[in-house]
Design a protein around this motif. Structure first.
Motif, mmCIF file in Angstrom:
data_model
loop_
_atom_site.group_PDB
_atom_site.id
_atom_site.type_symbol
_atom_site.label_atom_id
_atom_site.label_comp_id
_atom_site.label_asym_id
_atom_site.label_seq_id
_atom_site.Cartn_x
_atom_site.Cartn_y
_atom_site.Cartn_z
ATOM 1 N N TYR A 27 0.876 -1.179 0.000
ATOM 2 C CA TYR A 27 0.000 0.000 0.000
ATOM 3 C C TYR A 27 0.910 1.225 0.000
ATOM 4 O O TYR A 27 1.517 1.514 1.035
ATOM 5 N N ALA A 32 2.763 -4.391 3.222
ATOM 6 C CA ALA A 32 1.878 -4.976 4.235
ATOM 7 C C ALA A 32 2.057 -6.491 4.309
ATOM 8 O O ALA A 32 1.852 -7.096 5.359
ATOM 9 N N PRO A 51 0.192 -9.819 15.759
ATOM 10 C CA PRO A 51 -0.346 -8.595 16.371
ATOM 11 C C PRO A 51 -1.032 -7.707 15.337
ATOM 12 O O PRO A 51 -0.937 -7.957 14.130
ATOM 13 N N LYS A 56 -2.370 -9.733 8.610
ATOM 14 C CA LYS A 56 -3.320 -10.845 8.573
ATOM 15 C C LYS A 56 -4.486 -10.570 7.621
ATOM 16 O O LYS A 56 -4.803 -11.390 6.756
ATOM 17 N N SER A 57 -5.130 -9.422 7.812
ATOM 18 C CA SER A 57 -6.280 -9.091 6.962
ATOM 19 C C SER A 57 -5.854 -8.922 5.518
ATOM 20 O O SER A 57 -6.584 -9.312 4.598
HETATM 21 P P1 ADP Z 1 -3.691 -6.934 10.598
HETATM 22 O O1 ADP Z 1 -4.884 -7.543 9.929
HETATM 23 O O2 ADP Z 1 -2.684 -7.951 11.012
HETATM 24 O O3 ADP Z 1 -4.067 -6.014 11.729
HETATM 25 P P2 ADP Z 1 -3.440 -5.417 8.147
HETATM 26 O O4 ADP Z 1 -3.327 -6.459 7.094
HETATM 27 O O5 ADP Z 1 -4.767 -4.768 8.332
HETATM 28 O O6 ADP Z 1 -2.920 -6.023 9.536
HETATM 29 O O7 ADP Z 1 -2.379 -4.254 7.879
HETATM 30 C C1 ADP Z 1 -1.030 -4.504 7.564
HETATM 31 C C2 ADP Z 1 -0.333 -3.184 7.326
HETATM 32 O O8 ADP Z 1 -0.853 -2.549 6.170
HETATM 33 C C3 ADP Z 1 -0.476 -2.172 8.441
HETATM 34 O O9 ADP Z 1 0.731 -1.468 8.535
HETATM 35 C C4 ADP Z 1 -1.598 -1.276 7.982
HETATM 36 O O10 ADP Z 1 -1.465 0.005 8.529
HETATM 37 C C5 ADP Z 1 -1.376 -1.271 6.482
HETATM 38 N N1 ADP Z 1 -2.647 -1.117 5.735
HETATM 39 C C6 ADP Z 1 -3.704 -1.936 5.787
HETATM 40 N N2 ADP Z 1 -4.664 -1.548 4.921
HETATM 41 C C7 ADP Z 1 -4.205 -0.436 4.315
HETATM 42 C C8 ADP Z 1 -4.728 0.459 3.317
HETATM 43 N N3 ADP Z 1 -5.918 0.257 2.762
HETATM 44 N N4 ADP Z 1 -3.959 1.505 2.953
HETATM 45 C C9 ADP Z 1 -2.739 1.698 3.485
HETATM 46 N N5 ADP Z 1 -2.186 0.904 4.415
HETATM 47 C C10 ADP Z 1 -2.895 -0.153 4.840
#
Ligand code: ADP
Length: 359
Positions: A27, A32, A51, A56-57
């Motif tokens: 991103y 990520a 964490p 994960k997502s």
């Molecule tokens: P988790 O599910 O483990 O909490 P995420 O997959 O949501 O982690 O996020 C991983 C990383 O990507 C984090 O640093 C988050 O801030 C970043 N991130 C997630 N979605 C976006 C997005 N749409 N735009 C920019 N950064 C993102």
């Protein structure tokens, strides 16, 4: 239609029905997901833990086709999913924030995907009835969504995800908003359900206990990278990094040195000679059960806290002469020990596990 993954195609490679290979998602400036490879076998539940912000997502969204891959590939049953839109990937998705449709009743919510796929009304009704029985919610068809308790709403959301018989069920913190008792109950129910259905599933949670209770194998993510993947007992018995050791819940992580004779020392205490462990300055995990209160033990300290957890006294001891940051040792004991009491501790030395210090 021949580019749609089918149940038959899955038999081609059951070792890794879902095969995520070297997946990278970016991103802007944030990587990520960084070169992550995992597989999920047919009928297996893989839990992805880590964490907040560990990716994960993002991993789930990449498998679903909701985020493009900057590098790597996702295949299911030998079919590359890259070119397939989300709705053609044969997935059931359940997200924490995936609210039920408030304008539809319970039956309408569960049948949503079936209607999109053009199932006849009679088949929809039959399938909704089946799922409500499976969820222990028989007779709930006509209920309004706002009349449901938190647990009932999550069961309906799960029924909605399962209704079209997806090849892969993907759950992202599905019980995140519920209290602990309800989470544990629903985790147990979900485990039974996945077994009963032989459902292949990818489950995302920040909660190590939920992952261990639910999954056949667990993948640990940290800052977008895969730290370790294995069965819960493998992660517990041989964590590959200090991060995994901490994440799976080992409180006793010690920096141990060994002298020329292989005698292991931790701070001021000589622990004994380990059958394999000789490396100097390695990080060592001492499982809670490997440390005991023992008058002749080599480790001296004082009780700083005692709690009663799951039928055992969990005792925290502050150790004299321990290396910085490792002063508190957690042990289990059969009886209550008072705060401030002086104790000595012994270690079952062959239960110590060395952890690679890199990472
Ligand atoms: P988790 O599910 O483990 O909490 P995420 O997959 O949501 O982690 O996020 C991983 C990383 O990507 C984090 O640093 C988050 O801030 C970043 N991130 C997630 N979605 C976006 C997005 N749409 N735009 C920019 N950064 C993102």
């Amino acid at each position: 239609m021949n580019d749609t993954p089918t149940h038959d195609a899955a038999t081609a490679d059951d070792a890794g029905w879902l095969d995520v290979r070297a997946a990278t998602v970016v991103y802007g400036d944030t990587v990520a997901l960084d070169d992550v490879s995992i597989t999920v076998a047919d009928g297996e539940t893989l839990a992805v833990v880590g964490p907040s912000g560990s990716g994960k997502s993002t991993l789930l969204r990449a498998v679903a086709g909701l985020e493009p891959l900057a590098a790597g590939s996702v295949t299911a049953g030998g079919v590359e999913l890259d070119a397939l839109a989300t709705h053609r990937r044969d997935l059931g998705l359940m997200f924490q924030d995936h609210a039920l449709f408030p304008q539809l009743d319970v039956a309408g919510n569960i049948a949503f995907g079936l209607r999109m796929q053009g199932w006849s009304s009679a088949r929809q009704r039959e399938r909704v009835g089946e799922l409500l029985t499976l969820m222990g919610l028989s007779g709930f068809e006509g209920r309004a969504v706002h009349e449901l308790s938190g647990g009932e709403a999550q069961r309906v959301a799960l029924a909605r995800a399962l209704a079209p018989e997806p090849r892969l069920l993907m759950l992202d913190e599905p019980f995140g908003s519920l209290d602990r008792i309800l989470r544990e109950q629903l985790t147990g129910e979900l485990r039974r359900l996945l077994d009963e259905l032989g459902q292949t599933a990818l489950h995302v949670t920040h909660d190590q206990e939920e992952a261990f209770a639910l999954a056949d194998r667990v993948a640990v993510l940290r800052a977008g990278r895969l730290e370790q993947v294995g069965r819960p007992e493998e992660l517990w018995r041989s964590p590959s990094t200090p991060f995994v050791a901490a994440f799976v819940g080992h409180p006793n992580r010690w920096t141990v040195t060994a002298d020329a004779d292989g005698l292991l020392r931790w701070g001021g205490a000589a622990l004994g000679v380990h059958p394999v462990l000789r490396s100097a300055e390695s990080l060592v995990v001492a499982p809670v059960a490997a440390v005991s209160v023992d008058d002749d033990g080599p480790i001296g300290g004082r009780v700083v806290r005692a709690t009663f957890v799951e039928g055992r006294h969990r005792v925290e001891v502050d150790v004299d002469g321990a290396p910085a940051g490792e002063a508190t040792v957690v042990v289990e004991h059969h009886r209550r020990l008072d705060r401030g009491a002086a104790v000595r501790l012994a270690v079952v030395i062959d239960q110590l596990v060395a952890v690679a210090s890199a990472g």
